[in-house]
Design a protein around this motif. Structure first.
Motif, PDB file in Angstrom:
ATOM      1  N   GLU A 295      47.222  31.533  39.742  1.00  0.00           N
ATOM      2  CA  GLU A 295      48.470  32.263  39.510  1.00  0.00           C
ATOM      3  C   GLU A 295      49.670  31.331  39.456  1.00  0.00           C
ATOM      4  OE1 GLU A 295      48.476  35.169  42.598  1.00  0.00           O
ATOM      5  OE2 GLU A 295      47.189  36.578  41.507  1.00  0.00           O
ATOM      6  N   ASN A 296      49.669  30.289  40.278  1.00  0.00           N
ATOM      7  CA  ASN A 296      50.776  29.319  40.253  1.00  0.00           C
ATOM      8  C   ASN A 296      50.833  28.584  38.913  1.00  0.00           C
ATOM      9  OD1 ASN A 296      51.585  29.903  42.869  1.00  0.00           O
ATOM     10  ND2 ASN A 296      50.323  28.301  43.784  1.00  0.00           N
ATOM     11  N   LEU A 297      49.659  28.227  38.377  1.00  0.00           N
ATOM     12  CA  LEU A 297      49.635  27.486  37.116  1.00  0.00           C
ATOM     13  C   LEU A 297      49.936  28.379  35.929  1.00  0.00           C
ATOM     14  CD1 LEU A 297      46.555  25.150  37.772  1.00  0.00           C
ATOM     15  CD2 LEU A 297      48.943  24.466  37.577  1.00  0.00           C
TER      16      LEU A 297
ATOM     17  N   TYR B 173      30.448  26.404  45.252  1.00  0.00           N
ATOM     18  CA  TYR B 173      31.327  26.145  44.122  1.00  0.00           C
ATOM     19  C   TYR B 173      31.885  27.447  43.541  1.00  0.00           C
ATOM     20  CZ  TYR B 173      28.720  21.813  44.586  1.00  0.00           C
ATOM     21  OH  TYR B 173      28.131  20.679  45.089  1.00  0.00           O
ATOM     22  N   LEU B 174      33.173  27.421  43.259  1.00  0.00           N
ATOM     23  CA  LEU B 174      33.869  28.553  42.645  1.00  0.00           C
ATOM     24  C   LEU B 174      34.512  28.063  41.348  1.00  0.00           C
ATOM     25  CD1 LEU B 174      35.635  29.884  45.882  1.00  0.00           C
ATOM     26  CD2 LEU B 174      33.558  30.792  44.822  1.00  0.00           C
ATOM     27  N   ARG B 175      34.362  28.840  40.274  1.00  0.00           N
ATOM     28  CA  ARG B 175      34.831  28.397  38.963  1.00  0.00           C
ATOM     29  C   ARG B 175      35.770  29.430  38.339  1.00  0.00           C
ATOM     30  NH1 ARG B 175      30.715  24.587  38.606  1.00  0.00           N
ATOM     31  NH2 ARG B 175      28.779  25.311  39.591  1.00  0.00           N
ATOM     32  N   ARG B 176      36.787  28.915  37.662  1.00  0.00           N
ATOM     33  CA  ARG B 176      37.708  29.797  36.945  1.00  0.00           C
ATOM     34  C   ARG B 176      38.245  29.092  35.713  1.00  0.00           C
ATOM     35  NH1 ARG B 176      41.355  34.187  40.030  1.00  0.00           N
ATOM     36  NH2 ARG B 176      41.820  34.536  37.832  1.00  0.00           N
ATOM     37  N   ASP B 177      38.618  29.918  34.707  1.00  0.00           N
ATOM     38  CA  ASP B 177      39.346  29.410  33.549  1.00  0.00           C
ATOM     39  C   ASP B 177      40.818  29.757  33.738  1.00  0.00           C
ATOM     40  OD1 ASP B 177      37.123  28.386  32.321  1.00  0.00           O
ATOM     41  OD2 ASP B 177      36.765  30.138  31.051  1.00  0.00           O
ATOM     42  N   ILE B 178      41.687  28.797  33.451  1.00  0.00           N
ATOM     43  CA  ILE B 178      43.123  28.976  33.646  1.00  0.00           C
ATOM     44  C   ILE B 178      43.822  28.811  32.297  1.00  0.00           C
ATOM     45  CG2 ILE B 178      45.185  28.102  34.811  1.00  0.00           C
ATOM     46  CD1 ILE B 178      43.367  27.104  37.059  1.00  0.00           C
ATOM     47  N   LYS B 179      44.634  29.782  31.916  1.00  0.00           N
ATOM     48  CA  LYS B 179      45.398  29.702  30.671  1.00  0.00           C
ATOM     49  C   LYS B 179      46.637  28.820  30.889  1.00  0.00           C
ATOM     50  CE  LYS B 179      43.946  34.342  29.289  1.00  0.00           C
ATOM     51  NZ  LYS B 179      44.403  35.733  28.988  1.00  0.00           N
ATOM     52  N   LEU B 180      46.799  27.837  30.011  1.00  0.00           N
ATOM     53  CA  LEU B 180      47.850  26.837  30.201  1.00  0.00           C
ATOM     54  C   LEU B 180      49.046  26.992  29.269  1.00  0.00           C
ATOM     55  CD1 LEU B 180      45.877  23.480  30.678  1.00  0.00           C
ATOM     56  CD2 LEU B 180      46.884  24.937  32.437  1.00  0.00           C
TER      57      LEU B 180
ATOM     58  N   LEU C 252      42.030  31.289  47.681  1.00  0.00           N
ATOM     59  CA  LEU C 252      42.734  30.037  47.428  1.00  0.00           C
ATOM     60  C   LEU C 252      42.744  29.709  45.938  1.00  0.00           C
ATOM     61  CD1 LEU C 252      44.103  27.421  48.444  1.00  0.00           C
ATOM     62  CD2 LEU C 252      41.813  26.432  48.693  1.00  0.00           C
ATOM     63  N   LEU C 253      41.595  29.835  45.272  1.00  0.00           N
ATOM     64  CA  LEU C 253      41.519  29.523  43.846  1.00  0.00           C
ATOM     65  C   LEU C 253      42.363  30.502  43.029  1.00  0.00           C
ATOM     66  CD1 LEU C 253      40.439  27.711  41.673  1.00  0.00           C
ATOM     67  CD2 LEU C 253      38.322  29.042  41.647  1.00  0.00           C
ATOM     68  N   LYS C 254      42.420  31.749  43.460  1.00  0.00           N
ATOM     69  CA  LYS C 254      43.267  32.740  42.782  1.00  0.00           C
ATOM     70  C   LYS C 254      44.737  32.326  42.885  1.00  0.00           C
ATOM     71  CE  LYS C 254      44.667  37.614  42.894  1.00  0.00           C
ATOM     72  NZ  LYS C 254      44.559  38.896  43.626  1.00  0.00           N
ATOM     73  N   ALA C 255      45.158  31.873  44.061  1.00  0.00           N
ATOM     74  CA  ALA C 255      46.555  31.448  44.243  1.00  0.00           C
ATOM     75  C   ALA C 255      46.871  30.242  43.369  1.00  0.00           C
ATOM     76  CB  ALA C 255      46.809  31.123  45.712  1.00  0.00           C
TER      77      ALA C 255
END
Length: 437
Positions: free
Chosen positions: A427-429, A237-244, A421-424
């Motif tokens: 960055e897209n979002l 499992y890989l986890r990240r927070d994404i600013k929306l 993959l999760l980084k991409a």
């Protein structure tokens, strides 16, 4: 001689189904392509078409019967010059609720007997894309005797139906298909059920009031597939927070422009697009596990989990990287609506390399999703929540943050590749305008 109509395999995973409704009655004349019945599979209610013309001589399985095994005779069709008197006792179907021990005992001698011209034809085969291969009963019998794969034969009959002439001169392939009767003998023994036995659980709660809920086909399939997934797939499992914030502002602007067209984009539409583009940006992650090899797909076919009563569907948006946000939004709404009504065709929920499961609308901050085999990964999406964050200038500020977890099959995607993959996706979002380029 009268021809038995067999319970069809209407999806690649179907082993049994419920004969929900007959659309014909005894004595009715039918032609190839006419609707015979409505059948509930483990995923949907589908219409079953006739592949031959004739008269319905006898209905063997009444409407509403559950647990009818694939390849079980459900009706008898009469040809020219035949009458109900020609229907023999051998046309009586096996009981749908036969004891497992009896069914297993009967399977062994049946597998050992060679196929004869009087034996029921094998179940209609399924092509690699999930669609049924239409063939006459006689053509299926000949193909089974010769070890032919009907999905590799081009039919010359009405609507591409395979007839006797198509298979009579066909040659077996290098890896011939085995007769359907041999399948039970070759199948691996069923695994012992996980956890305590039914009797043990009933005994534990014998003094408590409870309601016993039987498992329908969908719940049985969900239970089997998820158990298989957790037991056989090495998840990490890989986890990240994404600013929306940028996405929410951009979405608001787009929706104002699209309002006159009746289009309203959701955050989930952007997530689908971001994942589809990320699979193109990191093509080595666009893979599925195929037993002794991996398949790397060129298009981004993204599955999206849709919760329905009693189970789950994962309709697939094919070529998602090529579609606009508005097109993805319309297609997703259509697929989700038909999924909830169990009206999806198998090719609409089979396939894909990657899946999305979004529980953010239920207020869930984060969770770990189970991979749907043979997919290489699934993205679990939580709710967007306002949180204090440290900005690029070092100052404390407030931002809308969405937590995501990428569940990855380590056989298909290694840690560094999964992180890429999760980084991409992130960055897209966080830069949504770039998804329109």
């Amino acid at each position: 001689m009268p021809t038995e109509v067999l319970m069809p395999a209407l999806s690649p995973t179907m082993e049994e189904g419920t004969l929900a409704k007959w659309l014909v009655k005894e004595g009715d004349e039918v032609s190839s392509g006419d609707l015979l019945a409505e059948i509930e599979t483990d995923k949907a209610t589908m219409e079953f078409e006739a592949v031959d013309e004739g008269v319905i001589g006898k209905i063997l399985v009444p409407a509403g019967t559950e647990g009818v095994k694939v390849n079980t005779p459900i009706a008898v069709m009469l040809g020219d010059g035949e009458s109900a008197d020609d229907i023999g006792a051998s046309s009586a179907p096996a009981p749908a609720a036969a004891a497992p021990e009896a069914a297993a005992a009967a399977a062994v001698p049946a597998a050992a007997e060679p196929a004869t011209s009087g034996a029921p034809a094998p179940a209609a085969p399924v092509a690699s894309d999930g669609s049924r291969v239409f063939a006459s009963p006689l053509a299926r019998r000949i193909a089974a005797d010769k070890g032919l794969d009907l999905s590799q034969i081009k039919g010359s009959g009405p609507r591409g139906r395979i007839v006797k002439a198509d298979v009579i001169d066909a040659q077996p392939s290098a890896s011939p298909a085995q007769p359907a009767a041999a399948a039970p003998a070759a199948a691996a023994p069923a695994a012992a059920p996980a956890g305590p036995s039914t009797d043990a659980v009933l005994k534990t709660y014998a003094d408590r009031e409870f309601e016993e809920i039987s498992l329908d086909g969908m719940r049985k399939t969900v239970a089997a597939r998820l158990t298989e997934a957790k037991q056989t797939i090495p998840h990490f499992y890989l986890r990240r927070d994404i600013k929306l914030d940028a996405l929410l502002k951009f979405r608001s602007t787009l929706n104002k422009q699209l309002e006159s067209r009746g289009v309203k984009l959701s955050v989930n539409d952007f997530i689908i697009k971001a994942c589809a583009l990320a699979l193109q940006q990191v093509p080595e992650a666009n893979r599925v596990w195929a037993g002794d090899r991996m398949l790397q797909l060129k298009p981004s076919d993204v599955a999206v989990a849709v919760a329905i009563e009693g189970g789950l569907f994962t309709p697939v948006l094919k070529d998602a990287e090529m579609k606009s946000l508005s097109a993805l939004s319309a297609e997703m709404k259509d697929l989700a609506g038909r999924a909830r009504n169990k009206k999806l065709a198998p090719h609409e929920y089979v396939g894909g390399t990657f899946a999305i499961s979004n529980l953010g609308m239920f207020g869930i901050d984060n969770f770990d999703a189970v991979i749907n085999p043979p997919h290489g990964a699934i993205l679990a999406v939580g709710a967007g929540v306002k949180k204090p964050v440290v900005g690029d200038d070092g100052e404390l500020t407030v931002a809308t943050v969405m937590s995501v977890t990428l569940s990855v099959d380590h056989r298909v995607i290694d840690g560094a590749l999964g992180a890429e993959l999760l980084k991409a996706i992130t960055e897209n979002l966080e830069n949504p305008i770039g998804m329109l380029a």
